[in-house]
Design a protein around this motif. Structure first.
Motif, mmCIF file in Angstrom:
data_model
loop_
_atom_site.group_PDB
_atom_site.id
_atom_site.type_symbol
_atom_site.label_atom_id
_atom_site.label_comp_id
_atom_site.label_asym_id
_atom_site.label_seq_id
_atom_site.Cartn_x
_atom_site.Cartn_y
_atom_site.Cartn_z
ATOM 1 N N LEU A 4 -10.580 33.988 2.360
ATOM 2 C CA LEU A 4 -9.186 33.818 1.936
ATOM 3 C C LEU A 4 -8.283 34.023 3.143
ATOM 4 C CD1 LEU A 4 -8.839 35.741 -1.451
ATOM 5 C CD2 LEU A 4 -8.304 33.353 -1.046
ATOM 6 N N VAL A 5 -7.247 33.193 3.244
ATOM 7 C CA VAL A 5 -6.320 33.273 4.370
ATOM 8 C C VAL A 5 -5.040 33.991 3.926
ATOM 9 C CG1 VAL A 5 -4.953 31.904 5.991
ATOM 10 C CG2 VAL A 5 -7.254 31.172 5.398
ATOM 11 N N LYS A 6 -4.583 34.945 4.779
ATOM 12 C CA LYS A 6 -3.310 35.630 4.534
ATOM 13 C C LYS A 6 -2.180 34.690 4.956
ATOM 14 C CE LYS A 6 -5.191 40.133 5.927
ATOM 15 N NZ LYS A 6 -5.143 41.125 6.993
ATOM 16 N N PRO A 7 -1.045 34.670 4.282
ATOM 17 C CA PRO A 7 -0.771 35.379 3.030
ATOM 18 C C PRO A 7 -1.601 34.781 1.887
ATOM 19 C CG PRO A 7 1.046 33.933 3.566
ATOM 20 C CD PRO A 7 0.082 33.865 4.715
ATOM 21 N N PHE A 8 -1.971 35.634 0.934
ATOM 22 C CA PHE A 8 -2.859 35.218 -0.143
ATOM 23 C C PHE A 8 -2.272 35.661 -1.472
ATOM 24 C CE2 PHE A 8 -3.682 39.537 0.715
ATOM 25 C CZ PHE A 8 -4.173 40.103 -0.439
ATOM 26 N N LEU A 9 -2.833 35.136 -2.544
ATOM 27 C CA LEU A 9 -2.431 35.551 -3.893
ATOM 28 C C LEU A 9 -3.363 36.681 -4.320
ATOM 29 C CD1 LEU A 9 -2.167 31.983 -5.442
ATOM 30 C CD2 LEU A 9 -0.269 33.448 -4.728
ATOM 31 N N PRO A 10 -2.842 37.897 -4.520
ATOM 32 C CA PRO A 10 -3.707 39.010 -4.932
ATOM 33 C C PRO A 10 -4.536 38.683 -6.172
ATOM 34 C CG PRO A 10 -1.557 39.840 -4.325
ATOM 35 C CD PRO A 10 -1.458 38.335 -4.320
ATOM 36 N N LEU B 186 -15.183 48.278 -0.647
ATOM 37 C CA LEU B 186 -14.750 48.715 0.678
ATOM 38 C C LEU B 186 -13.700 47.738 1.182
ATOM 39 C CD1 LEU B 186 -14.890 50.315 3.359
ATOM 40 C CD2 LEU B 186 -16.845 48.887 3.987
ATOM 41 N N ILE B 187 -12.530 48.262 1.527
ATOM 42 C CA ILE B 187 -11.453 47.461 2.102
ATOM 43 C C ILE B 187 -11.419 47.780 3.592
ATOM 44 C CG2 ILE B 187 -8.966 47.039 2.142
ATOM 45 C CD1 ILE B 187 -8.964 48.259 -0.784
ATOM 46 N N ALA B 188 -11.720 46.804 4.430
ATOM 47 C CA ALA B 188 -11.715 47.006 5.879
ATOM 48 C C ALA B 188 -10.595 46.175 6.487
ATOM 49 C CB ALA B 188 -13.064 46.615 6.471
ATOM 50 N N ASP B 189 -9.506 46.841 6.831
ATOM 51 C CA ASP B 189 -8.325 46.169 7.377
ATOM 52 C C ASP B 189 -7.523 47.193 8.157
ATOM 53 O OD1 ASP B 189 -5.717 44.801 7.625
ATOM 54 O OD2 ASP B 189 -6.506 43.420 6.123
ATOM 55 N N ASP B 190 -6.964 46.783 9.289
ATOM 56 C CA ASP B 190 -6.218 47.738 10.116
ATOM 57 C C ASP B 190 -4.731 47.784 9.800
ATOM 58 O OD1 ASP B 190 -6.033 45.139 11.159
ATOM 59 O OD2 ASP B 190 -5.585 45.863 13.172
ATOM 60 N N GLU B 191 -4.265 46.996 8.819
ATOM 61 C CA GLU B 191 -2.857 47.017 8.436
ATOM 62 C C GLU B 191 -2.658 47.934 7.230
ATOM 63 O OE1 GLU B 191 -1.136 43.096 7.821
ATOM 64 O OE2 GLU B 191 -2.638 42.242 9.181
ATOM 65 N N PRO B 192 -1.956 49.071 7.417
ATOM 66 C CA PRO B 192 -1.763 50.028 6.309
ATOM 67 C C PRO B 192 -1.122 49.408 5.061
ATOM 68 C CG PRO B 192 -1.088 51.009 8.385
ATOM 69 C CD PRO B 192 -1.385 49.561 8.662
ATOM 70 N N LEU B 193 -0.145 48.522 5.227
ATOM 71 C CA LEU B 193 0.488 47.916 4.052
ATOM 72 C C LEU B 193 -0.507 47.052 3.276
ATOM 73 C CD1 LEU B 193 4.039 46.966 5.362
ATOM 74 C CD2 LEU B 193 3.466 48.671 3.633
ATOM 75 N N MET B 194 -1.377 46.366 3.993
ATOM 76 C CA MET B 194 -2.390 45.526 3.341
ATOM 77 C C MET B 194 -3.387 46.398 2.576
ATOM 78 S SD MET B 194 -3.547 42.570 2.594
ATOM 79 C CE MET B 194 -2.418 41.616 3.592
ATOM 80 N N THR B 195 -3.856 47.477 3.197
ATOM 81 C CA THR B 195 -4.831 48.328 2.502
ATOM 82 C C THR B 195 -4.185 48.980 1.276
ATOM 83 O OG1 THR B 195 -4.405 50.180 4.011
ATOM 84 C CG2 THR B 195 -6.276 48.765 4.525
ATOM 85 N N GLU B 196 -2.915 49.366 1.384
ATOM 86 C CA GLU B 196 -2.220 49.947 0.220
ATOM 87 C C GLU B 196 -2.124 48.946 -0.912
ATOM 88 O OE1 GLU B 196 1.603 51.990 0.613
ATOM 89 O OE2 GLU B 196 0.898 52.721 2.566
ATOM 90 N N LEU B 197 -1.732 47.711 -0.590
ATOM 91 C CA LEU B 197 -1.610 46.663 -1.601
ATOM 92 C C LEU B 197 -2.963 46.420 -2.274
ATOM 93 C CD1 LEU B 197 -0.189 44.097 -2.945
ATOM 94 C CD2 LEU B 197 -1.192 42.842 -1.047
ATOM 95 N N LEU B 198 -4.005 46.289 -1.460
ATOM 96 C CA LEU B 198 -5.332 46.020 -2.017
ATOM 97 C C LEU B 198 -5.833 47.184 -2.861
ATOM 98 C CD1 LEU B 198 -6.938 44.257 1.058
ATOM 99 C CD2 LEU B 198 -6.336 43.200 -1.124
ATOM 100 N N GLU B 199 -5.631 48.414 -2.380
ATOM 101 C CA GLU B 199 -6.043 49.586 -3.164
ATOM 102 C C GLU B 199 -5.339 49.590 -4.518
ATOM 103 O OE1 GLU B 199 -7.056 53.586 -1.003
ATOM 104 O OE2 GLU B 199 -5.238 52.730 -0.119
#
Length: 127
Positions: A105-111, A8-21
């Motif tokens: 982990l603190v953003k910005p982070f290494l995927p 489950l990815i819980a984040d309100d930033e669409p670009l972040m959720t896309e990257l994580l997905e």
């Protein structure tokens, strides 16, 4: 063949959720996304994920509240949680770990670092 672990990815930033997905599915994970704390709690109960990547600053319920409710529930008390947030203050980090976050982990982070930490948490859960 074992099913792919659901994250489950819980984040309100669409670009972040896309990257994580994208990064998680490329590594063989299934993903489900929540864009605020209320949705995160609902998706937890609907999907029962193997792990949660949780942003601290989200609308409705913040990451602290989601984590607090997870740890208070019998179903999600042991679900691994990685906090992934821009908040780097000592009180934020210590507070999240005291509430039961498994990693921070603190953003910005290494995927790639997130993927390694997630893999280690899930391996520990199986052991």
């Amino acid at each position: 063949m074992t099913p792919a672990p659901l994250v489950l990815i819980a984040d309100d930033e669409p670009l972040m959720t896309e990257l994580l997905e994208f990064r998680l599915s490329a590594r063989g994970y299934d993903t489900v996304v929540a864009h605020d704390g209320r949705e995160a709690l609902a998706k937890l109960d609907e999907t029962n994920p193997a792990a949660v990547v949780l942003d601290m600053m989200m609308p409705v319920h913040d990451g602290f509240e989601v984590l607090r409710r997870m740890r208070a529930s019998t179903q999600h008390a042991a679900t691994p949680v990685i906090m992934l947030t821009a908040r780097r203050g000592e009180a934020d980090v210590v507070g999240a770990l005291e509430l039961g976050a498994d990693d921070y982990l603190v953003k910005p982070f290494l995927p790639e670092e997130l993927l390694v930490r997630l893999s280690r948490l899930l391996a520990g859960k199986k052991a």
